[in-house]
Scaffold this active site. Sequence first.
Site, PDB file in Angstrom:
ATOM      1  N   CYS A 210      44.748  27.537  60.658  1.00  0.00           N
ATOM      2  CA  CYS A 210      43.605  28.215  61.084  1.00  0.00           C
ATOM      3  C   CYS A 210      42.716  26.932  61.470  1.00  0.00           C
ATOM      4  CB  CYS A 210      42.993  29.143  60.246  1.00  0.00           C
ATOM      5  SG  CYS A 210      42.199  28.479  58.583  1.00  0.00           S
ATOM      6  N   ARG A 216      41.239  31.829  56.234  1.00  0.00           N
ATOM      7  CA  ARG A 216      42.203  32.445  56.689  1.00  0.00           C
ATOM      8  C   ARG A 216      43.842  31.948  56.222  1.00  0.00           C
ATOM      9  NH1 ARG A 216      40.664  33.217  62.932  1.00  0.00           N
ATOM     10  NH2 ARG A 216      39.607  31.181  62.304  1.00  0.00           N
ATOM     11  N   ASP A 327      38.220  35.455  62.361  1.00  0.00           N
ATOM     12  CA  ASP A 327      37.812  34.471  61.170  1.00  0.00           C
ATOM     13  C   ASP A 327      36.639  35.281  60.133  1.00  0.00           C
ATOM     14  OD1 ASP A 327      36.847  32.601  59.566  1.00  0.00           O
ATOM     15  OD2 ASP A 327      36.406  31.107  61.301  1.00  0.00           O
TER      16      ASP A 327
END
Length: 358
Positions: A210, A216, A327
Amino acid sequence: MTPRTLTLDSENPDPDLLREAAGIVTAGDLVIFPTETVYGIGTVHGMAGAREKLAVAKERPADQPFTVHIGSLEQLDSLVTEIPDRIRHVIDTFFPGPLTVILPDGSDSGVGVRCPANTIARELIQLTGPLIASSANRRGAAPPLNCKAAVDSIGSEVGIAIDGGPCKVAEASTIIRFDSRGAFEILRQGLITRSMISKALGEFRVLFVCTGNTCRSPMAEALCKQLIADREGVPVEGLSSHGYHVESAALYSGGGPASEHAVTVMGEMNANAKEHVSRQLNHEMLESADLVLALAPNHLEGIRHACQGENEILDKLFMINPTGVADPVGGPIEIYRSCASEIKNAIVHQWLERIVKP
């Protein structure tokens, strides 16, 4: 002085000429011989003064180790008394072939062993016993891909040269080192890749990517580890010993731990991100992974852009789900819970069966 050169058929070498060459080598002379990767120069392993003689020819320190070339797996057993099953499986998979395996033998350096995928080389070594060998070139020169180049480079140092035609692979062998625990590292990448070795070992490496590796991808890593552990009935800490390696990384890492909300939500879901530290993605991570999962479209495109033309990486690169995961950074904990649930669903329904061994 130019050595005598014997020209042999690469597939059906004349046994009388091979015995003649073997007699010269076992009498103490060096030999130039073909392998599938480059031409080598060698001498009988264990013969008094042989290592020193080869080192002088190669212009290398006498205490620098040479690879032991074998003609069969039976010869390997005379070199190393005990080979763990894990390492033996790699050897059985890739020997003969362009792979040098450094085995633990109680010394600091270990012993490097190779079984060439070249009929002339193996039949010669069957007659002489294992040879210590290196590429047939002077220090700093390019490894030779045919007999003439080898003779021109280092022929004055040998008693006999064998011409088996041009090398078929023409690329240096991969070199891997195993430690006493069975873990390996690649010292030189050749035709045999890390991914190929991992598969032979029954290992599977998953990499989540990510933006910053704090929200994440750490949650994806923690959840994936827990899901695999639950499926296999082992603790998370024992996954590596069962061949599973799950990691995460950032396109732009600033270091630091996983976000507070990410750690909390993982605890709620019986996973653990407490010890996580953000890591910067690098090329070696991408090469070693068997499956690379991007958490959002921009991560996918970022990796594709950095790895243009590298199909071995691109063919194992996917997005975690069709749309990507938004996000949650800066949002309330409920957003993190929703994000984690989306990640878990994607792993369970799209990837877990591909990761877990049948």
